[in-house]
Design an enzyme around this catalytic site. Sequence first.
Site, PDB file in Angstrom:
ATOM      1  N   HIS A   1     -44.133 -40.500  -4.819  1.00  0.00           N
ATOM      2  CA  HIS A   1     -45.149 -40.686  -5.866  1.00  0.00           C
ATOM      3  C   HIS A   1     -45.592 -42.148  -5.948  1.00  0.00           C
ATOM      4  O   HIS A   1     -45.863 -42.681  -7.023  1.00  0.00           O
ATOM      5  CB  HIS A   1     -44.611 -40.218  -7.224  1.00  0.00           C
ATOM      6  CG  HIS A   1     -45.631 -39.510  -8.068  1.00  0.00           C
ATOM      7  ND1 HIS A   1     -45.717 -38.139  -8.141  1.00  0.00           N
ATOM      8  CD2 HIS A   1     -46.623 -39.973  -8.867  1.00  0.00           C
ATOM      9  CE1 HIS A   1     -46.694 -37.792  -8.962  1.00  0.00           C
ATOM     10  NE2 HIS A   1     -47.271 -38.890  -9.403  1.00  0.00           N
TER      11      HIS A   1
ATOM     12  N   TYR B   1     -50.352 -29.622 -10.831  1.00  0.00           N
ATOM     13  CA  TYR B   1     -49.075 -29.803 -11.513  1.00  0.00           C
ATOM     14  C   TYR B   1     -48.717 -28.481 -12.177  1.00  0.00           C
ATOM     15  O   TYR B   1     -49.588 -27.782 -12.705  1.00  0.00           O
ATOM     16  CB  TYR B   1     -49.177 -30.885 -12.595  1.00  0.00           C
ATOM     17  CG  TYR B   1     -49.228 -32.294 -12.069  1.00  0.00           C
ATOM     18  CD1 TYR B   1     -48.182 -32.817 -11.310  1.00  0.00           C
ATOM     19  CD2 TYR B   1     -50.317 -33.124 -12.344  1.00  0.00           C
ATOM     20  CE1 TYR B   1     -48.226 -34.115 -10.837  1.00  0.00           C
ATOM     21  CE2 TYR B   1     -50.368 -34.427 -11.881  1.00  0.00           C
ATOM     22  CZ  TYR B   1     -49.316 -34.918 -11.117  1.00  0.00           C
ATOM     23  OH  TYR B   1     -49.365 -36.204 -10.649  1.00  0.00           O
TER      24      TYR B   1
ATOM     25  N   SER C   1     -57.045 -34.584  -8.367  1.00  0.00           N
ATOM     26  CA  SER C   1     -55.852 -34.427  -9.194  1.00  0.00           C
ATOM     27  C   SER C   1     -56.118 -33.521 -10.390  1.00  0.00           C
ATOM     28  O   SER C   1     -57.227 -33.495 -10.939  1.00  0.00           O
ATOM     29  CB  SER C   1     -55.396 -35.802  -9.700  1.00  0.00           C
ATOM     30  OG  SER C   1     -54.385 -35.672 -10.684  1.00  0.00           O
TER      31      SER C   1
END
Length: 382
Positions: free
Chosen positions: A276, A130, A107
Site C-alpha cells: 500500500h 474495497y 479507486s
Amino acid sequence: MTIITTVEDLRVLAQKRVPRMFYDYADAGSWTESTYRANVEDFQRIKFRQRVAVNLENRTLKSTMVGQDVAMPVALAPTGLTGMQHADGEILAARAAEKFGVPFTLSTMSICSIEDIAANTSKPFWFQLYVMKDREFINRLIDRAKAARCSALVLTLDLQVLGQRHKDLRNGLSAPPKLTIANIIDMATKPRWVLGMLGTKRRSFGNIVGHASSVSDMSSLSAWTSQQFDLSLSWKDVEWIKQRWGGKLIIKGIMDAEDARLAVESGADALIVSNHGGRQLDGAQSSIGALPAIVDAVGSRIEVHMDGGVRSGQDVIKALALGAKGVYIGRPFLYGLGAMGEQGVSKCLDIIRNELDLTMAFCGLRDVTKVDKNILLPGSYP
C-alpha cells in the site's frame, strides 16, 4: 520550471501547486515511514549489467496485462482522493492513460465517480474495490462497474484497518478541505488549484455519496466510512466477489508467499505485490524485496504484478527482471497531475517510457517481454 526531465521534477512542482494536506496525503507513509522509504531505497540497490555491440533496432515496449494489450507494462494504480490533487483529477488521469495506451484504475475512494470516468473515456478502465460491511453497497458498486464496461476488478485486501498516517492527522485531512485558518492561508498560495476546484462540482467521494445507504452528504459519509471497513474479511469473500464480478480479478496487497498461494487458489487472474505504498504496516518489507519469493511461490499459475516505490522507468525494468508481468505507478502520476493536470500525467508516462526504453537498450534487449534477471548484476538484487 521550464524543462521537466524526471518524476522528481514533477514532484517538486506538485508540492508548490497542491495544498499541503493533499500533497502530504499522496506523498506520506504511515508511522515512521520506514517502509515508504524502503520501497524506494531497495530499488536503488539493484544494479544493471550493461551490454554492448548488440542489435538494438526495432525495440518494443508492448506487452499485455491480464490479457489486455498495453503500450508498456505499466498501469496507473488506484489512488484515493485523486480529484483533490487537481480538479476532476481522475477524469484527467484516465484520459491521459487512454491516450497513452496503459490501464487506468479508479479507486473506490475517488472524487470522480465510476460514471464520470465512463462518460469521459472511450475504452474500458479498471475499478478497484474495497470490501465494506454493507454488502448491498458492494453489489451495487460491482453492477455499476459492469455497466461502465470496466475490464478488470482490482480487489484490495490490505485495508481491513487503516494505518496511522501522522501527516494526515496533523493536517486534518478531509474532502473537501476544512476551512481552518491554516488551510485558508495555505490554499491562498495555490491559486491554480483553487480556481480549478471552484470550476468543478466534484469535491466529494463520487462513488459513495448518494449511492451508499444513509450517505447523502459529507457529514454522514465520515460516520459511515469509519464503520464500514470489514474486519472479518476472508478468502471466502474473495471467492464470492470473483463469482459476483464474473470478469478479470486482480488481488492487491499480497506481501507473503503463503497469501500468494491462497490468491492462486481463489481463482484470481493476477495478484499485486504491494504494501500500500508504505501507508499501512510500517516496518513491512519493501515491495521489490518481497517480489522474488512470491514469484517463486506461484510460478506461472497466476500473473504477478507489483507496486510501491516505482519512481522511474529503470524501477519498472528492475521489477520486470525480478518476475513482475506488470508494474503500477501511483505517486508518480499524482505528482504529474498536481503539477500540470492531464498534461502532467502524460509527461510522467513519457518520462517512464523513455527511461524504460533506454535502459532496456543499454542492457542489450529489444523486447520488454524478454526482460529477466540476466540484465541485473548478480548479488545486487534480493
